[in-house]
Design a protein around this motif. Structure first.
Motif, PDB file in Angstrom:
ATOM      1  N   GLY A  30      -5.244  -3.269  -8.301  1.00  0.00           N
ATOM      2  CA  GLY A  30      -5.484  -1.932  -7.771  1.00  0.00           C
ATOM      3  C   GLY A  30      -4.699  -1.639  -6.513  1.00  0.00           C
ATOM      4  N   GLU A  31      -3.597  -2.378  -6.274  1.00  0.00           N
ATOM      5  CA  GLU A  31      -2.750  -2.157  -5.101  1.00  0.00           C
ATOM      6  C   GLU A  31      -1.464  -1.451  -5.529  1.00  0.00           C
ATOM      7  OE1 GLU A  31      -2.044  -5.937  -3.352  1.00  0.00           O
ATOM      8  OE2 GLU A  31      -4.099  -6.208  -2.639  1.00  0.00           O
ATOM      9  N   SER A  32      -0.637  -1.063  -4.514  1.00  0.00           N
ATOM     10  CA  SER A  32       0.642  -0.427  -4.834  1.00  0.00           C
ATOM     11  C   SER A  32       1.589  -1.442  -5.458  1.00  0.00           C
ATOM     12  CB  SER A  32       1.271   0.157  -3.566  1.00  0.00           C
ATOM     13  OG  SER A  32       1.685  -0.887  -2.702  1.00  0.00           O
ATOM     14  N   LEU A  33       2.520  -0.923  -6.279  1.00  0.00           N
ATOM     15  CA  LEU A  33       3.469  -1.805  -6.959  1.00  0.00           C
ATOM     16  C   LEU A  33       4.313  -2.580  -5.946  1.00  0.00           C
ATOM     17  CD1 LEU A  33       4.974  -2.826  -9.494  1.00  0.00           C
ATOM     18  CD2 LEU A  33       6.425  -0.783  -9.357  1.00  0.00           C
ATOM     19  N   GLY A  34       4.781  -1.894  -4.894  1.00  0.00           N
ATOM     20  CA  GLY A  34       5.622  -2.560  -3.896  1.00  0.00           C
ATOM     21  C   GLY A  34       4.905  -3.705  -3.219  1.00  0.00           C
ATOM     22  N   ARG A  35       3.631  -3.481  -2.835  1.00  0.00           N
ATOM     23  CA  ARG A  35       2.871  -4.524  -2.161  1.00  0.00           C
ATOM     24  C   ARG A  35       2.666  -5.725  -3.072  1.00  0.00           C
ATOM     25  NH1 ARG A  35       3.359  -6.299   1.980  1.00  0.00           N
ATOM     26  NH2 ARG A  35       3.731  -4.152   2.609  1.00  0.00           N
ATOM     27  N   ALA A  46      12.082  -6.483   3.436  1.00  0.00           N
ATOM     28  CA  ALA A  46      13.261  -5.636   3.658  1.00  0.00           C
ATOM     29  C   ALA A  46      13.717  -4.982   2.354  1.00  0.00           C
ATOM     30  CB  ALA A  46      14.395  -6.469   4.259  1.00  0.00           C
ATOM     31  N   GLN A  47      13.707  -5.726   1.246  1.00  0.00           N
ATOM     32  CA  GLN A  47      14.119  -5.157  -0.044  1.00  0.00           C
ATOM     33  C   GLN A  47      13.178  -4.032  -0.476  1.00  0.00           C
ATOM     34  OE1 GLN A  47      14.087  -8.886  -2.194  1.00  0.00           O
ATOM     35  NE2 GLN A  47      16.332  -8.930  -2.326  1.00  0.00           N
ATOM     36  N   LEU A  48      11.866  -4.227  -0.246  1.00  0.00           N
ATOM     37  CA  LEU A  48      10.906  -3.195  -0.614  1.00  0.00           C
ATOM     38  C   LEU A  48      11.128  -1.933   0.207  1.00  0.00           C
ATOM     39  CD1 LEU A  48       8.355  -2.107  -1.985  1.00  0.00           C
ATOM     40  CD2 LEU A  48       6.999  -3.249  -0.210  1.00  0.00           C
ATOM     41  N   VAL A  49      11.281  -2.085   1.535  1.00  0.00           N
ATOM     42  CA  VAL A  49      11.467  -0.912   2.387  1.00  0.00           C
ATOM     43  C   VAL A  49      12.762  -0.188   2.031  1.00  0.00           C
ATOM     44  CG1 VAL A  49      11.760  -0.140   4.772  1.00  0.00           C
ATOM     45  CG2 VAL A  49      10.092  -1.910   4.250  1.00  0.00           C
ATOM     46  N   ARG A  50      13.807  -0.959   1.709  1.00  0.00           N
ATOM     47  CA  ARG A  50      15.082  -0.342   1.307  1.00  0.00           C
ATOM     48  C   ARG A  50      14.889   0.501   0.044  1.00  0.00           C
ATOM     49  NH1 ARG A  50      20.445  -1.843   2.295  1.00  0.00           N
ATOM     50  NH2 ARG A  50      19.778  -3.816   3.224  1.00  0.00           N
ATOM     51  N   ALA A  51      14.141  -0.046  -0.925  1.00  0.00           N
ATOM     52  CA  ALA A  51      13.906   0.672  -2.187  1.00  0.00           C
ATOM     53  C   ALA A  51      13.048   1.912  -1.949  1.00  0.00           C
ATOM     54  CB  ALA A  51      13.233  -0.255  -3.194  1.00  0.00           C
ATOM     55  N   LEU A  52      12.029   1.808  -1.091  1.00  0.00           N
ATOM     56  CA  LEU A  52      11.172   2.964  -0.801  1.00  0.00           C
ATOM     57  C   LEU A  52      11.968   4.058  -0.089  1.00  0.00           C
ATOM     58  CD1 LEU A  52       7.936   1.124   0.388  1.00  0.00           C
ATOM     59  CD2 LEU A  52       8.200   2.452  -1.718  1.00  0.00           C
ATOM     60  N   ALA A  53      12.903   3.644   0.797  1.00  0.00           N
ATOM     61  CA  ALA A  53      13.749   4.623   1.480  1.00  0.00           C
ATOM     62  C   ALA A  53      14.632   5.357   0.466  1.00  0.00           C
ATOM     63  CB  ALA A  53      14.610   3.922   2.535  1.00  0.00           C
ATOM     64  N   VAL A 123      15.596   7.438  10.045  1.00  0.00           N
ATOM     65  CA  VAL A 123      16.009   6.391   9.098  1.00  0.00           C
ATOM     66  C   VAL A 123      14.859   5.390   9.022  1.00  0.00           C
ATOM     67  CG1 VAL A 123      18.494   6.631   9.506  1.00  0.00           C
ATOM     68  CG2 VAL A 123      17.162   5.048  10.914  1.00  0.00           C
ATOM     69  N   VAL A 124      14.879   4.542   8.003  1.00  0.00           N
ATOM     70  CA  VAL A 124      13.771   3.624   7.764  1.00  0.00           C
ATOM     71  C   VAL A 124      14.192   2.198   8.105  1.00  0.00           C
ATOM     72  CG1 VAL A 124      12.088   2.808   6.061  1.00  0.00           C
ATOM     73  CG2 VAL A 124      12.979   5.129   5.905  1.00  0.00           C
ATOM     74  N   ALA A 125      13.271   1.433   8.740  1.00  0.00           N
ATOM     75  CA  ALA A 125      13.480   0.001   9.017  1.00  0.00           C
ATOM     76  C   ALA A 125      12.159  -0.715   8.774  1.00  0.00           C
ATOM     77  CB  ALA A 125      13.947  -0.212  10.454  1.00  0.00           C
ATOM     78  N   THR A 126      12.212  -2.023   8.618  1.00  0.00           N
ATOM     79  CA  THR A 126      10.969  -2.777   8.410  1.00  0.00           C
ATOM     80  C   THR A 126      10.178  -2.837   9.714  1.00  0.00           C
ATOM     81  OG1 THR A 126      11.871  -4.951   8.975  1.00  0.00           O
ATOM     82  CG2 THR A 126      12.116  -4.236   6.689  1.00  0.00           C
ATOM     83  N   HIS A 127       8.870  -2.972   9.577  1.00  0.00           N
ATOM     84  CA  HIS A 127       7.992  -3.022  10.752  1.00  0.00           C
ATOM     85  C   HIS A 127       8.333  -4.221  11.639  1.00  0.00           C
ATOM     86  CE1 HIS A 127       4.312  -3.656  13.094  1.00  0.00           C
ATOM     87  NE2 HIS A 127       4.067  -2.371  12.923  1.00  0.00           N
ATOM     88  N   ASP A 128       8.584  -5.378  11.006  1.00  0.00           N
ATOM     89  CA  ASP A 128       8.896  -6.589  11.788  1.00  0.00           C
ATOM     90  C   ASP A 128      10.189  -6.426  12.562  1.00  0.00           C
ATOM     91  OD1 ASP A 128       6.613  -7.748  10.870  1.00  0.00           O
ATOM     92  OD2 ASP A 128       7.576  -9.090   9.421  1.00  0.00           O
ATOM     93  N   ASP A 129      11.235  -5.869  11.894  1.00  0.00           N
ATOM     94  CA  ASP A 129      12.526  -5.659  12.574  1.00  0.00           C
ATOM     95  C   ASP A 129      12.366  -4.707  13.743  1.00  0.00           C
ATOM     96  OD1 ASP A 129      13.900  -7.362  10.977  1.00  0.00           O
ATOM     97  OD2 ASP A 129      15.102  -5.860   9.936  1.00  0.00           O
TER      98      ASP A 129
END
Length: 557
Positions: A30-35, A46-53, A123-129
């Motif tokens: 029951g979670e999002s596909l990306g997660r 990073a790959q997930l955030v890139r795809a979501l962007a 622009v989009v970046a990962t939370h950790d970065d």
């Protein structure tokens, strides 16, 4: 709008089979596909955030590699960057480029637009970065400079009577904010020590990061008295005594974590020098597996600390990670059914479920006196901070021979020298051989930055000069060297790891002890029986790509 799964297939990040399996998992959880894809290891963050962007038609930036414009960073305050996890990274065609972890946060965009007075392009970046980049670029240096200048304006004369300085109730007082920022910045920079050093005309601040001191700040001489007094009050040190060294302790809260600092003052010709050791309690909960032991060394050491009695010594110079290794060993042996007592000077890390005793020479509680007392307290495991003299060594040896596991440290350059050092302290050689079970010599070497280390093939001359385990005629190995990037502050190194020399005290080494053999003879026998020297342990880690030849030569003689 394209579906996330289609984008991942187009980019070749997942196969159709993997995508179908992830969709099934998504339905079950029951979670999002990306997660789901990140949690089962098919995608990195990073790959997930890139795809979501890409899905919403936005650009993705890898902040670790992006040339961030410091002029852009200065357009909005650090407090806003931290509150919304955003960072201005460039000025482009009259607009400010704003990196965000959550591009849907319209409040952050509106505030950034209002404060900068410029249109905003997101622009989009990962939370950790973003968190790492904010810590790196929104530094407290400029604010520290401003505070130093403000305090200088308030206090043009050097104050001789320091009794009232530093006892501030107002948290916004310049001197309070100055000290808080110094400590906060050191923790963010992964420093292990803060050095506040008075000079003739100014006060210098240096941080020790990965074992190397870096100058961070030079402040006016006028601020010196207030800073030192403030630190003394925070550490519960006598503010009126400036002629002799003093010790204290203070605690700060940083990002929700409580961090202790051990504070020491030292009178110098230009005033009192203050050194603060940052004690991150997460270090005390480390697992031995986290300490870079090679498999053979780990198994040898494990055989020793799992025994019910005997003495284990960890040796090395100051700052070589001896205490960390001992605390990790305590975590490995500590169980509810055994009684663990430590005697330390000072107690660096507070450990739950363990009885820790602080040495107090003024009250007559020396290492020897404390050890004598705790042996009457029915201990199973005893950690002794350091063996300094004959009396302490004698009691520790006797404790190891009477059914206790004794862990302690000693200052020697290598493992075989520990045997001869104990004998030089006046311990009977046959007792040393019987009680001592294992000696670990240790050094700390900087790790190569994983983002920027570069592979190369060393020359034959370089390998021969370093005495690397390679023979002419053999194929040249592929090694790594530091390059330097924004992630590691251009040093090429990030973090540290331990080098180990683990020596089991076998019957042959016992005979050497009884025969008063030299440490070189003991070392030769230990190597014949499989001991890996510090240098050889280092060379193995060089071949694994974890550090460089230069770093091993720097820390191992």
């Amino acid at each position: 709008m394209k579906q996330l799964g289609d984008i991942l297939l187009d980019e070749g990040l997942v196969t159709e089979g993997q995508l179908m399996a992830a969709l099934d998992e998504q339905a079950a959880r029951g979670e999002s596909l990306g997660r789901v894809l990140v949690e089962i290891g098919m995608l990195s963050e990073a790959q997930l955030v890139r795809a979501l962007a890409a899905q919403v038609g936005m650009d993705f930036v890898e902040l670790g590699e992006y040339p961030v414009d410091r002029n852009a960073v200065a357009l909005i305050p650090a407090s806003l960057c931290r509150r919304y996890t955003v960072l201005p990274i460039a000025l482009l065609e009259g607009a400010m480029v704003l990196a965000m972890a959550d591009p849907g946060n319209v409040l952050a965009v509106d505030d950034a637009r209002t404060l900068s007075g410029l249109p905003v392009r997101t622009v989009v970046a990962t939370h950790d970065d973003l968190t790492v980049a904010i810590d790196r670029f929104c530094r407290a240096d400029d604010e520290i400079d401003d505070l130093a200048n403000a305090f200088q304006d308030q206090q043009p004369e050097v104050v001789e009577d320091l009794s009232g300085i530093g006892d501030f109730v107002d948290d916004d007082a310049p001197i309070v904010r100055f000290v808080n920022l110094l400590v906060t910045q050191a923790i963010q920079d992964r420093a292990s020590d803060i050095h506040i050093e008075p000079g003739e005309h100014e006060m210098r601040v240096r941080y020790r990061i990965d074992g190397v001191l870096h100058e961070m700040q030079r402040s006016p001489k006028q601020i010196q008295g207030g800073v030192i007094s403030r630190l003394k009050i925070m550490s519960d040190i006598d503010i009126a005594e400036r002629r002799k060294p003093q010790d204290g302790r203070m605690s700060v809260t940083h990002n929700g974590r409580k961090i202790d600092l051990r504070v020491a003052t030292l009178p110098t010709v230009w005033g009192e020098k203050v050194v603060m050791r940052i004690l991150d309690n997460s270090t005390a909960s480390l697992d031995l597996r986290d300490l870079s032991f090679l498999e053979d060394n780990y198994e040898t050491y494990k055989d020793s600390y799992t025994k019910p009695y005997g003495m284990i010594l960890v040796t090395g110079p100051t700052g070589s990670g001896k205490s960390t290794t001992l605390y990790a060993t305590l975590n490995a042996v500590s169980r509810p059914e055994i009684n663990v007592i430590t005697v330390e000077d000072p107690v660096e890390y507070r450990l739950p479920g363990i009885n820790q005793v602080q040495v107090n020479p003024k009250a007559g509680l020396s290492f020897a006196a404390a050890l004598r007392s705790i042996l009457r307290s029915d201990p199973d495991v005893v950690l002794l901070g350091e063996i300094r003299d004959h009396e302490t060594a004698q009691i520790a040896i006797e404790a190891a021979l009477t059914g206790h596991l004794v862990l302690s440290t000693l200052h020697t350059n290598d493992a075989p020298s520990a045997v001869t050092r104990l004998i030089e302290m006046g311990i009977e050689p046959f007792l040393v051989g019987s009680a001592l079970d294992c000696v670990v010599a240790q050094r700390l070497a900087r790790k190569l930055c994983a983002k920027c280390k570069e592979a190369y093939q060393p020359s034959e001359v370089e390998l021969i000069a370093a005495r690397f385990p390679w023979s002419p005629g053999e194929e040249l190995p592929t090694l790594y060297r530091p390059a330097g990037c924004s992630s590691c502050s251009r040093t090429g190194y990030k973090g540290r790891m331990a080098l180990h020399e683990v020596m089991r005290v076998t019957e042959d080494i016992e005979r050497h002890a009884v025969a008063h053999s030299s440490s070189s003879d003991i070392g030769a026998t230990a190597r014949e029986q499989g001991m890996i020297t510090l240098r050889d342990d280092g060379w193995t880690k060089v071949l694994l790509g974890e550090t460089s030849i230069e770093e091993i030569l720097r820390v191992v003689a």
